[in-house]
Design a protein around this motif. Structure first.
Motif, PDB file in Angstrom:
ATOM      1  N   THR A   6       1.010  -1.293  -0.066  1.00 36.92           N
ATOM      2  CA  THR A   6       0.063   0.196  -0.067  1.00 36.92           C
ATOM      3  C   THR A   6       0.929   1.301  -0.033  1.00 36.92           C
ATOM      4  OG1 THR A   6      -1.981  -1.227   1.179  1.00 36.92           O
ATOM      5  CG2 THR A   6      -1.853   1.249   1.285  1.00 36.92           C
ATOM      6  N   HIS A   7       1.724   1.169   0.804  1.00 39.68           N
ATOM      7  CA  HIS A   7       2.738   2.377   0.914  1.00 39.68           C
ATOM      8  C   HIS A   7       3.694   2.622  -0.310  1.00 39.68           C
ATOM      9  CE1 HIS A   7       2.126   3.355   5.170  1.00 39.68           C
ATOM     10  NE2 HIS A   7       2.091   1.941   5.384  1.00 39.68           N
ATOM     11  N   LEU A   8       3.947   1.597  -0.896  1.00 43.67           N
ATOM     12  CA  LEU A   8       4.634   1.259  -2.176  1.00 43.67           C
ATOM     13  C   LEU A   8       4.022   2.016  -3.383  1.00 43.67           C
ATOM     14  CD1 LEU A   8       7.216   0.411  -3.753  1.00 43.67           C
ATOM     15  CD2 LEU A   8       6.156  -1.628  -4.130  1.00 43.67           C
ATOM     16  N   ARG A   9       2.713   1.850  -3.530  1.00 47.07           N
ATOM     17  CA  ARG A   9       1.607   2.146  -4.477  1.00 47.07           C
ATOM     18  C   ARG A   9       1.523   3.598  -4.296  1.00 47.07           C
ATOM     19  NH1 ARG A   9      -1.693  -2.486  -4.245  1.00 47.07           N
ATOM     20  NH2 ARG A   9      -2.484  -1.666  -2.348  1.00 47.07           N
ATOM     21  N   ARG A  10       1.747   4.324  -3.050  1.00 52.35           N
ATOM     22  CA  ARG A  10       1.403   5.563  -2.699  1.00 52.35           C
ATOM     23  C   ARG A  10       2.774   6.305  -3.087  1.00 52.35           C
ATOM     24  NH1 ARG A  10      -1.339   5.011   3.033  1.00 52.35           N
ATOM     25  NH2 ARG A  10      -3.311   4.213   2.253  1.00 52.35           N
ATOM     26  N   VAL A  11       3.959   5.707  -3.062  1.00 54.38           N
ATOM     27  CA  VAL A  11       5.368   6.375  -3.446  1.00 54.38           C
ATOM     28  C   VAL A  11       5.113   6.442  -4.874  1.00 54.38           C
ATOM     29  CG1 VAL A  11       7.606   5.889  -3.439  1.00 54.38           C
ATOM     30  CG2 VAL A  11       6.507   5.257  -1.407  1.00 54.38           C
ATOM     31  N   ARG A  46      21.560   8.715  -0.793  1.00 53.20           N
ATOM     32  CA  ARG A  46      22.731   9.104  -1.603  1.00 53.20           C
ATOM     33  C   ARG A  46      22.612   8.256  -2.891  1.00 53.20           C
ATOM     34  NH1 ARG A  46      26.215   6.302   1.411  1.00 53.20           N
ATOM     35  NH2 ARG A  46      25.053   6.436   3.429  1.00 53.20           N
ATOM     36  N   SER A  47      22.288   6.925  -3.006  1.00 53.76           N
ATOM     37  CA  SER A  47      22.472   6.257  -4.215  1.00 53.76           C
ATOM     38  C   SER A  47      21.404   6.600  -4.961  1.00 53.76           C
ATOM     39  CB  SER A  47      22.276   4.696  -3.809  1.00 53.76           C
ATOM     40  OG  SER A  47      21.040   4.544  -3.302  1.00 53.76           O
ATOM     41  N   ALA A  48      20.129   7.121  -4.762  1.00 56.75           N
ATOM     42  CA  ALA A  48      19.180   7.449  -5.760  1.00 56.75           C
ATOM     43  C   ALA A  48      19.042   8.819  -6.034  1.00 56.75           C
ATOM     44  CB  ALA A  48      17.701   7.044  -5.202  1.00 56.75           C
ATOM     45  N   GLY A  49      19.765   9.600  -4.971  1.00 59.98           N
ATOM     46  CA  GLY A  49      19.575  11.036  -5.165  1.00 59.98           C
ATOM     47  C   GLY A  49      18.247  11.656  -4.795  1.00 59.98           C
ATOM     48  N   ILE A  50      17.860  11.093  -3.566  1.00 59.18           N
ATOM     49  CA  ILE A  50      16.591  11.543  -3.161  1.00 59.18           C
ATOM     50  C   ILE A  50      16.827  12.751  -2.189  1.00 59.18           C
ATOM     51  CG2 ILE A  50      14.527  10.941  -1.414  1.00 59.18           C
ATOM     52  CD1 ILE A  50      14.933   8.212  -2.370  1.00 59.18           C
ATOM     53  N   SER A  51      16.189  13.804  -2.426  1.00 61.14           N
ATOM     54  CA  SER A  51      16.356  15.122  -1.685  1.00 61.14           C
ATOM     55  C   SER A  51      15.691  15.108  -0.517  1.00 61.14           C
ATOM     56  CB  SER A  51      15.642  16.124  -2.503  1.00 61.14           C
ATOM     57  OG  SER A  51      15.786  17.226  -1.671  1.00 61.14           O
ATOM     58  N   ARG A  52      16.397  15.664   0.684  1.00 65.51           N
ATOM     59  CA  ARG A  52      15.932  15.767   1.963  1.00 65.51           C
ATOM     60  C   ARG A  52      14.755  16.608   2.132  1.00 65.51           C
ATOM     61  NH1 ARG A  52      18.407  11.780   4.665  1.00 65.51           N
ATOM     62  NH2 ARG A  52      20.787  12.010   4.537  1.00 65.51           N
ATOM     63  N   ASN A  53      14.535  17.349   1.185  1.00 62.57           N
ATOM     64  CA  ASN A  53      13.383  18.220   1.205  1.00 62.57           C
ATOM     65  C   ASN A  53      12.265  17.548   0.322  1.00 62.57           C
ATOM     66  OD1 ASN A  53      11.476  20.240   0.712  1.00 62.57           O
ATOM     67  ND2 ASN A  53      12.548  21.463  -0.142  1.00 62.57           N
ATOM     68  N   PRO A  54      11.085  17.034   0.851  1.00 63.22           N
ATOM     69  CA  PRO A  54      10.415  16.155   0.107  1.00 63.22           C
ATOM     70  C   PRO A  54       9.534  16.892  -0.951  1.00 63.22           C
ATOM     71  CG  PRO A  54       9.738  16.306   2.494  1.00 63.22           C
ATOM     72  CD  PRO A  54      10.864  17.142   2.358  1.00 63.22           C
ATOM     73  N   GLU A  55       9.455  18.168  -1.056  1.00 57.58           N
ATOM     74  CA  GLU A  55       8.693  18.922  -2.305  1.00 57.58           C
ATOM     75  C   GLU A  55       9.865  18.748  -3.653  1.00 57.58           C
ATOM     76  OE1 GLU A  55       5.820  19.370  -2.115  1.00 57.58           O
ATOM     77  OE2 GLU A  55       5.636  18.979   0.105  1.00 57.58           O
ATOM     78  N   GLN A  56      10.987  18.463  -3.154  1.00 57.88           N
ATOM     79  CA  GLN A  56      11.904  18.797  -4.349  1.00 57.88           C
ATOM     80  C   GLN A  56      12.375  17.072  -4.641  1.00 57.88           C
ATOM     81  OE1 GLN A  56      15.209  20.874  -2.844  1.00 57.88           O
ATOM     82  NE2 GLN A  56      14.219  22.959  -3.303  1.00 57.88           N
ATOM     83  N   GLY A  57      12.499  16.987  -5.977  1.00 56.29           N
ATOM     84  CA  GLY A  57      13.257  15.777  -6.526  1.00 56.29           C
ATOM     85  C   GLY A  57      12.189  14.542  -6.401  1.00 56.29           C
ATOM     86  N   THR A  58      11.149  14.554  -6.400  1.00 57.39           N
ATOM     87  CA  THR A  58      10.236  13.579  -6.184  1.00 57.39           C
ATOM     88  C   THR A  58      10.382  12.427  -7.449  1.00 57.39           C
ATOM     89  OG1 THR A  58       8.382  14.535  -7.425  1.00 57.39           O
ATOM     90  CG2 THR A  58       8.419  14.802  -5.028  1.00 57.39           C
ATOM     91  N   ASP A  59      10.716  12.737  -8.278  1.00 54.03           N
ATOM     92  CA  ASP A  59      11.297  11.943  -9.534  1.00 54.03           C
ATOM     93  C   ASP A  59      12.137  10.658  -9.190  1.00 54.03           C
ATOM     94  OD1 ASP A  59       9.660  13.222 -11.132  1.00 54.03           O
ATOM     95  OD2 ASP A  59      11.206  14.366 -12.274  1.00 54.03           O
ATOM     96  N   ALA A  60      13.064  11.214  -8.145  1.00 54.20           N
ATOM     97  CA  ALA A  60      14.222  10.161  -7.574  1.00 54.20           C
ATOM     98  C   ALA A  60      13.571   9.107  -6.669  1.00 54.20           C
ATOM     99  CB  ALA A  60      15.153  10.829  -6.917  1.00 54.20           C
ATOM    100  N   LEU A  61      12.353   9.371  -6.216  1.00 52.62           N
ATOM    101  CA  LEU A  61      11.669   8.417  -5.451  1.00 52.62           C
ATOM    102  C   LEU A  61      11.306   7.097  -6.120  1.00 52.62           C
ATOM    103  CD1 LEU A  61       8.869  10.605  -3.467  1.00 52.62           C
ATOM    104  CD2 LEU A  61      11.133   9.703  -2.634  1.00 52.62           C
ATOM    105  N   VAL A  62      11.195   7.165  -7.530  1.00 49.26           N
ATOM    106  CA  VAL A  62      10.916   5.894  -8.267  1.00 49.26           C
ATOM    107  C   VAL A  62      12.015   5.711  -9.470  1.00 49.26           C
ATOM    108  CG1 VAL A  62       9.107   4.924  -9.664  1.00 49.26           C
ATOM    109  CG2 VAL A  62       8.344   6.207  -7.775  1.00 49.26           C
ATOM    110  N   ARG A  63      12.584   4.669  -9.424  1.00 49.89           N
ATOM    111  CA  ARG A  63      13.325   4.410 -10.604  1.00 49.89           C
ATOM    112  C   ARG A  63      12.880   4.204 -11.618  1.00 49.89           C
ATOM    113  NH1 ARG A  63      19.300   3.625  -9.322  1.00 49.89           N
ATOM    114  NH2 ARG A  63      19.686   4.396  -7.241  1.00 49.89           N
ATOM    115  N   PRO A  64      13.418   4.441 -12.889  1.00 51.04           N
ATOM    116  CA  PRO A  64      12.664   4.014 -14.111  1.00 51.04           C
ATOM    117  C   PRO A  64      12.891   2.318 -14.454  1.00 51.04           C
ATOM    118  CG  PRO A  64      14.467   5.335 -14.621  1.00 51.04           C
ATOM    119  CD  PRO A  64      14.386   5.400 -13.050  1.00 51.04           C
ATOM    120  N   ALA A  65      11.829   1.763 -14.964  1.00 48.86           N
ATOM    121  CA  ALA A  65      11.995   0.301 -15.082  1.00 48.86           C
ATOM    122  C   ALA A  65      12.922   0.026 -16.329  1.00 48.86           C
ATOM    123  CB  ALA A  65      10.812  -0.134 -15.410  1.00 48.86           C
TER     124      ALA A  65
END
Length: 65
Positions: A6-11, A46-65
Motif C-alpha cells: 500500500t505504501h509502495l503504491r502511494r510512493v 545517497r544512491s538514488a539522489g533523493i532530496s531531504r526536502n520532500p517537495e523537491q526531487g520527487t522523480d528520484a523516489l521511483v526508479r525507471p523500469a
C-alpha cells in the motif's frame, strides 16, 4: 497499519504531493530496512539522489523500469 505494498503504491502515485510520497517511502523503510532505518534511508538518499526536502526531487523516489 497499512501494508508495504500500500505504501509502495502511494510512493509511485505521481498525483500525490511530494511530502505524502516521501512519508510513504519512510513507512516502507519502517517495515523493511535491512541496515536499520537510518542507515537504509541514508543509503537510498545517497544512491538514488533523493532530496531531504520532500517537495523537491520527487522523480528520484521511483526508479525507471
Amino acid at each position: 497499519m497499512s501494508s508495504f505494498t500500500t505504501h509502495l503504491r502511494r510512493v509511485h502515485d505521481a498525483t500525490l504531493p511530494g511530502r505524502v510520497r516521501h512519508a510513504n517511502l519512510r513507512c516502507c523503510l519502517v517495515q523493511f530496512s535491512p541496515y536499520g532505518f537510518r542507515a537504509t534511508y541514508d543509503h537510498l538518499c545517497r544512491s538514488a539522489g533523493i532530496s531531504r526536502n520532500p517537495e523537491q526531487g520527487t522523480d528520484a523516489l521511483v526508479r525507471p523500469a
